[in-house]
Each structure stands twice: as structure tokens, then as C-alpha cells.
Design a protein around this motif. Structure first.
Motif, PDB file in Angstrom:
ATOM      1  N   LEU A   1     -58.006 -25.635  27.196  1.00  0.00           N
ATOM      2  CA  LEU A   1     -58.712 -25.084  27.357  1.00  0.00           C
ATOM      3  C   LEU A   1     -58.743 -23.409  25.901  1.00  0.00           C
ATOM      4  O   LEU A   1     -60.021 -23.006  26.791  1.00  0.00           O
ATOM      5  N   TYR A   2     -57.950 -23.361  25.386  1.00  0.00           N
ATOM      6  CA  TYR A   2     -58.304 -22.700  23.899  1.00  0.00           C
ATOM      7  C   TYR A   2     -59.508 -22.390  23.557  1.00  0.00           C
ATOM      8  O   TYR A   2     -60.222 -21.473  23.068  1.00  0.00           O
ATOM      9  N   ARG A   3     -59.684 -23.698  23.509  1.00  0.00           N
ATOM     10  CA  ARG A   3     -60.512 -24.843  22.594  1.00  0.00           C
ATOM     11  C   ARG A   3     -61.547 -23.659  23.535  1.00  0.00           C
ATOM     12  O   ARG A   3     -63.792 -23.228  22.707  1.00  0.00           O
ATOM     13  N   LYS A   4     -61.708 -23.788  24.483  1.00  0.00           N
ATOM     14  CA  LYS A   4     -63.593 -23.709  25.207  1.00  0.00           C
ATOM     15  C   LYS A   4     -63.645 -22.676  25.612  1.00  0.00           C
ATOM     16  O   LYS A   4     -64.277 -21.861  25.323  1.00  0.00           O
ATOM     17  N   LEU A   5     -62.281 -21.973  25.379  1.00  0.00           N
ATOM     18  CA  LEU A   5     -62.895 -20.143  25.396  1.00  0.00           C
ATOM     19  C   LEU A   5     -62.975 -19.483  23.890  1.00  0.00           C
ATOM     20  O   LEU A   5     -62.987 -18.552  23.422  1.00  0.00           O
ATOM     21  N   GLY A   6     -63.082 -20.518  23.020  1.00  0.00           N
ATOM     22  CA  GLY A   6     -63.213 -19.996  21.428  1.00  0.00           C
ATOM     23  C   GLY A   6     -62.886 -19.880  20.399  1.00  0.00           C
ATOM     24  O   GLY A   6     -62.799 -19.475  19.147  1.00  0.00           O
ATOM     25  N   PHE A   7     -60.609 -20.147  20.523  1.00  0.00           N
ATOM     26  CA  PHE A   7     -60.272 -19.494  19.819  1.00  0.00           C
ATOM     27  C   PHE A   7     -60.339 -21.360  19.271  1.00  0.00           C
ATOM     28  O   PHE A   7     -60.824 -22.398  18.995  1.00  0.00           O
ATOM     29  N   ALA A   8     -59.386 -21.306  17.357  1.00  0.00           N
ATOM     30  CA  ALA A   8     -60.234 -22.429  17.234  1.00  0.00           C
ATOM     31  C   ALA A   8     -59.011 -22.736  16.112  1.00  0.00           C
ATOM     32  O   ALA A   8     -58.049 -21.609  16.105  1.00  0.00           O
ATOM     33  N   PRO A   9     -58.253 -23.975  15.384  1.00  0.00           N
ATOM     34  CA  PRO A   9     -56.900 -23.746  14.535  1.00  0.00           C
ATOM     35  C   PRO A   9     -56.871 -22.459  13.259  1.00  0.00           C
ATOM     36  O   PRO A   9     -57.912 -22.223  12.599  1.00  0.00           O
ATOM     37  N   ASP A  10     -55.918 -21.826  13.316  1.00  0.00           N
ATOM     38  CA  ASP A  10     -55.984 -20.855  12.144  1.00  0.00           C
ATOM     39  C   ASP A  10     -55.874 -21.843  11.118  1.00  0.00           C
ATOM     40  O   ASP A  10     -54.784 -22.007  10.837  1.00  0.00           O
ATOM     41  N   GLU A  11     -56.877 -21.924   9.678  1.00  0.00           N
ATOM     42  CA  GLU A  11     -56.426 -22.433   8.546  1.00  0.00           C
ATOM     43  C   GLU A  11     -56.454 -21.717   7.496  1.00  0.00           C
ATOM     44  O   GLU A  11     -57.096 -20.365   7.155  1.00  0.00           O
ATOM     45  N   SER A  12     -54.895 -21.443   7.187  1.00  0.00           N
ATOM     46  CA  SER A  12     -54.121 -20.226   5.939  1.00  0.00           C
ATOM     47  C   SER A  12     -54.305 -21.177   4.638  1.00  0.00           C
ATOM     48  O   SER A  12     -53.446 -22.101   4.988  1.00  0.00           O
ATOM     49  N   LYS A  13     -53.985 -20.531   3.850  1.00  0.00           N
ATOM     50  CA  LYS A  13     -53.633 -20.467   2.371  1.00  0.00           C
ATOM     51  C   LYS A  13     -52.301 -20.468   2.438  1.00  0.00           C
ATOM     52  O   LYS A  13     -51.715 -20.742   1.365  1.00  0.00           O
TER      53      LYS A  13
END
Length: 157
Positions: A134-146
Motif C-alpha cells: 500500500l505504501y509503495r503504491k502511494l509513493g513511499f520507498a525503502p529508506d536507504e541510509s548510510k
């Protein structure tokens, strides 16, 4: 059904929805946990609702059946959040009988529009595996962080 932003008259129902969410998320709450959380939430909503916490609700016959919380934080700006304002989506919860109708998605869209109008740099959330699509469909993406996310718990006796 009506979608709208919550106000002070909704506090009792917001507390009940938060407790229902937590009971489901934590596989139940003790009576002591429920009582302690209820007291804290009453104070919290009084201080924060429509100041730095915005709650979007779906109401059916004057009963709140779904919620989305948007908590806004202000921090010293950096290149990742130029406005210094960020948001966290939390307490995405719909009563079981009302699920799979698109209600949560519509409430999240309301929160996103509000976040844009408030000039937030980004919105984050923590997703269960079940809700991640659902969140991906709404434009959220996994947070890639260093950076490695870490936490220190303080025991309060």
C-alpha cells in the motif's frame, strides 16, 4: 462515510483507536498498560492535536473507523531536509470490518497533501510487510541510509 481532520471533540475516540491499534500490534495489552497509556494520551492529545500532530479520520455514523496520524518534527535543516520540517506517519489503523475498502490509502493521501502544504521535506513511516505494498503504491520507498538506526531505552522506575 466522511473523511476529515480530527479535532478536540474526537479525543475520546482517538484514544480508543490508538489503544485498539496497540492491542493488535502488541498482541494484547495488560489492564495496567491500557490505563497508563489512556492517561498519557489524554494529556498528549490536549497538548499536540492540530499543533504538531494531525490526525485524519474516516467516520461512519459519527463513529471513527480509521485513523492516520501525521507527527511533524522541526529540526536544524540539512541537505536531506532543507525546511527543517519532517513528518512521521503512524497509527494507520482501520477497524477490521472496514478494511480492504481503500480508506487508509485515502487518509494517507490527505496526510501527504497536508504535509506538502506545510512544506515538510519528507514523510517517513515504519511499515509491516503486509502494508508495505500500500505504501509503495502511494509513493513511499525503502529508506536507504548510510547510518545505522539505533535506540537507547531509559528505564523509568
Amino acid at each position: 462515510m466522511q473523511l476529515r481532520q480530527a479535532n478536540k471533540t474526537d479525543v475520546s475516540q482517538l484514544i480508543n483507536m490508538r489503544l485498539a491499534y496497540l492491542a493488535e500490534d502488541y498482541d494484547g495489552l495488560t489492564e495496567e498498560q491500557t490505563d497508563t497509556i489512556r492517561v498519557q494520551l489524554l494529556d498528549y492529545f490536549g497538548k499536540h492535536l492540530n499543533r504538531d500532530l494531525f490526525v485524519y479520520v474516516c467516520e461512519d455514523n459519527a463513529v471513527i473507523v480509521s485513523t492516520v496520524f501525521l507527527l511533524i518534527s522541526e529540526k536544524p535543516a540539512n541537505p536531506s531536509f532543507l525546511t527543517g520540517l519532517t513528518g512521521t506517519i503512524m497509527n494507520v489503523y482501520t477497524l477490521p470490518h472496514y478494511r480492504k475498502r481503500g480508506i487508509a490509502g485515502n487518509l494517507i493521501r490527505m496526510a501527504i497533501q497536508d504535509a506538502k502544504s506545510k512544506k515538510l521535506s519528507y514523510i517517513d513511516l515504519k511499515a509491516t510487510q503486509a502494508a508495505s505494498s500500500l505504501y509503495r503504491k502511494l509513493g513511499f520507498a525503502p529508506d536507504e541510509s548510510k547510518y545505522l538506526s539505533m535506540r537507547y531505552y531509559i528505564n523509568i522506575d
